[in-house]
Design an enzyme around this catalytic site. Structure first.
Site, PDB file in Angstrom:
ATOM      1  N   PRO A   2       0.797  -1.313  -0.164  1.00 34.25           N
ATOM      2  CG  PRO A   2      -0.656  -1.445   1.587  1.00 34.25           C
ATOM      3  CD  PRO A   2       0.609  -2.081   1.274  1.00 34.25           C
ATOM      4  CD  GLU A   3       4.296   3.540  -3.545  1.00 35.85           C
ATOM      5  OE1 GLU A   3       4.374   4.524  -3.654  1.00 35.85           O
ATOM      6  OE2 GLU A   3       4.530   2.630  -4.354  1.00 35.85           O
ATOM      7  CG  HIS A  93      -3.152 -14.047   7.493  1.00 37.64           C
ATOM      8  ND1 HIS A  93      -2.115 -14.450   8.178  1.00 37.64           N
ATOM      9  CD2 HIS A  93      -3.291 -14.869   6.264  1.00 37.64           C
ATOM     10  CE1 HIS A  93      -1.494 -15.468   7.557  1.00 37.64           C
ATOM     11  NE2 HIS A  93      -2.336 -15.836   6.329  1.00 37.64           N
ATOM     12  NE  ARG A 112       5.571 -10.157   2.975  1.00 37.71           N
ATOM     13  CZ  ARG A 112       6.294  -9.840   1.828  1.00 37.71           C
ATOM     14  NH1 ARG A 112       5.746  -9.061   0.838  1.00 37.71           N
ATOM     15  NH2 ARG A 112       7.447  -9.842   1.982  1.00 37.71           N
TER      16      ARG A 112
END
Ligand code: ZN
Length: 281
Positions: A2-3, A93, A112
Site C-alpha cells: 500500500p502506498e 490473518h 505478512r
C-alpha cells in the site's frame, strides 16, 4: 505494498464508516506484528468514541475521545476494512477486530505482519518516533516548489531516490516516484541538484499522479462496507512502472529499467532524456 493513495483511500473509507461510532469491544488475535501491539490496546480502546480518522504519510491515525490515537500502518500487505458483524467469521490473518455500536466490525488483516497497530496519547503525536522525522505531506502547501528547489539544490544523488526520502516529502513511494518523473519528462538518474529549477514541474507532477490515484481509489469506496480484504484497493494504470521492455504509450520507445537504492526504476529514454527535454519553441 500500500502506498499513499491506498492509505488515503482506506482513510476515507474508514472515516465515512466509523466516525462518531462507539467502540464496544476489541479483540487482538495476534500481538506480534512488526512491533508488538501493546497489551493495554484493547482495554484502552473499549468504550471510547471515534472522533476522527486522519493520515500522516502512510500512517492512519484514528482519534478517540479518551485522548488516545490508534496509530496504524498497513505494512506490506495489511488492510483495514469495515464489514457487518452478522455472518462474520475471522480469517487466519485477521489480527485485530474492533466491534462498533452500529453492529459493524473494523478488521485489521495482515498476512505478512509488517503492519503496525499502536496506541499513543494524543499529546505524544509530534514526538512519536514513527512520526517525528517525517517531511511535509505532498498534497499540502508546505511541499512548495520553493521548498523542493532548496532541498534539491543540496543533494547530488539521482533524483528518484531523493523524491522517495521521507524526510524530504512523505508518501512518494517507488511507483509514484517513477510515474511522476515520467509525467514531467525527467530522467530518474539525473542528479537532484541539477533539477532545482524544475521544482515547480516536479511538485505538480507528484500531486497530479497522487490525486489521480486517490480519485480512482475512491471509486471502490461505495462498496467499502462489507468489502473483502482487496476491496479498499484499486488497480492503477501505470505509464512506466513495471513496464520494462514494453513500448511507451506516448512515443512507442521501449521502456528501460535500472535500480536506484535497491528499488526498480522505469523510464522512457525518449520522453525522459538525461538533462531533460529540449524546450519547445
Ligand atoms: Zn516515451
Amino acid at each position: 505494498m500500500p502506498e499513499l493513495p491506498e492509505v488515503e483511500t482506506t482513510r476515507r473509507g474508514l472515516l465515512g464508516a466509523v466516525m462518531g461510532q462507539k467502540i464496544m469491544a476489541v479483540t487482538v488475535r495476534r500481538y506480534d506484528l512488526r512491533q508488538p501491539i501493546p497489551q493495554t490496546f484493547a482495554k484502552t480502546l473499549a468504550g471510547a468514541i471515534i472522533t476522527n480518522v486522519r493520515r500522516r504519510a502512510k500512517y492512519l491515525l484514528i482519534d478517540v475521545d479518551s485522548g488516545h490515537i490508534l496509530l496504524s500502518h498497513l505494512g506490506m500487505s495489511g488492510s483495514f476494512t469495515v464489514r457487518k458483524r452478522a455472518g462474520y467469521e475471522p480469517k487466519t490473518h485477521d489480527h485485530v477486530i474492533i466491534e462498533l455500536k452500529n453492529k459493524t466490525l473494523m478488521v485489521f488483516h495482515d498476512p505478512r505482519r509488517f503492519g503496525v497497530m499502536d496506541m499513543i496519547k494524543n499529546t505524544d503525536e509530534a514526538t512519536h518516533p514513527l512520526l517525528s522525522h517525517l517531511g511535509p505531506e505532498p498534497l499540502e502547501k508546505d511541499f512548495s516548489p520553493r521548498y523542493l528547489a532548496a532541498q534539491l539544490a543540496r543533494r547530488k544523488g539521482p533524483i528518484k531516490p531523493v523524491l522517495m526520502d521521507q524526510q524530504l516529502v512523505v508518501g512518494v513511494g517507488n511507483i509514484y516516484a517513477s510515474e511522476a518523473l515520467h509525467l514531467c519528462g525527467l530522467h530518474p538518474s539525473a542528479p537532484a541538484h541539477t533539477l532545482a529549477t524544475k521544482a515547480p514541474e516536479i511538485v505538480n507532477a507528484i500531486r497530479t499522479i497522487l490525486k489521480a490515484a486517490i480519485a480512482s481509489g475512491g471509486s471502490t469506496l461505495r462498496d467499502y462496507v462489507g468489502a473483502t480484504n482487496e476491496g479498499g484497493y484499486f488497480q492503477h494504470e501505470f505509464k512506466v512502472y513495471a513496464r520494462d521492455s514494453e513500448p511507451c504509450f506516448s512515443c512507442t520507445t521501449i521502456i528501460e529499467t535500472c535500480t536506484h537504492a535497491g528499488r526498480s526504476t522505469y523510464w522512457c529514454p525518449n520522453c525522459q532524456p538525461i538533462g531533460g527535454k529540449a524546450q519547445k519553441t
